[in-house]
Design an enzyme around this catalytic site. Structure first.
Site: not given
Ligand code: RB5
Length: 142
Positions: A7, A64, A66, A97, A133
Site C-alpha cells: 500500500d 504496508c 507496519t 519451520h 514441521h
Molecule cells: C496506512 O496508513 C496504514 O494503516 C497501513 O499501511 C498499515 O500500517 C496497516 O496495518
C-alpha cells in the site's frame, strides 16, 4: 517468480526491493501500488495471494506501513502462510519451520538496508521438510 505489492505506507520500501530484485536477476511481478497515494492494503494482499494460489508466482512479498494489516489480510486466505519479519533470524526460521510463502514487512518500521537482508534470507532459505514441521503446518491448514 516473486509476487510483490504494497500500500502507500510500503510504497517507498517496495521500490527499494524492486531495484534489489532486478539487480540480482530475480524475476518478480509488481501488483502495485504504483504511487504513494492512499490505497487499501487488503486489495494488495488479495492480488499477491491469488497469484500464489493460481501458481503464477511461488512466493510473495507484501508491505504496508507496519506490515500488520497486510499480513492479517493475507493470512485470511487458506493456503497462505504470511510471516511478518523485521529481523533475519525470523525470516530464516519462518521458512525452515512454517514454510511461509509470503513475507510481510512494515515500510515505516524497518530501514531499507535491513529489509533487503530480511528479503534475501527469506528467499534463500528452503523449508526444512522436518516431519514435526509438516505435521504442525497441516494442523494450521486443516
Ligand atoms: C496506512 O496508513 C496504514 O494503516 C497501513 O499501511 C498499515 O500500517 C496497516 O496495518
Amino acid at each position: 517468480m516473486i509476487a510483490i505489492a504494497s500500500d502507500h505506507g510500503g510504497f517507498a520500501l517496495k521500490q527499494e526491493i524492486l531495484s534489489h530484485l532486478s539487480a540480482k536477476g530475480i524475476a518478480f511481478k509488481d501488483f502495485g501500488c504504483y504511487t504513494d497515494e492512499s490505497v487499501d492494503y487488503p486489495d494488495y494482499a488479495k492480488s499477491v495471494t491469488s497469484a500464489i494460489l493460481s501458481g503464477e508466482c511461488t512466493q510473495g512479498i507484501l508491505i504496508c506501513g507496519t506490515g500488520i494489516g497486510i499480513s492479517i489480510a493475507a493470512n485470511k486466505v487458506p493456503g497462505i502462510r504470511c510471516a511478518l519479519c523485521h529481523d533475519v533470524f525470523s525470516a530464516e526460521a519462518t521458512r525452515l519451520h512454517n514454510d511461509a510463502n509470503v513475507l510481510a514487512l512494515g515500510g515505516r518500521v524497518i530501514g531499507p538496508s535491513h529489509a533487503l537482508m530480511v528479503v534475501d534470507t527469506f528467499l534463500a532459505t528452503g523449508f526444512s521438510n522436518d516431519e514435526r514441521h509438516i505435521n504442525r503446518i497441516s494442523k494450521i491448514e486443516n
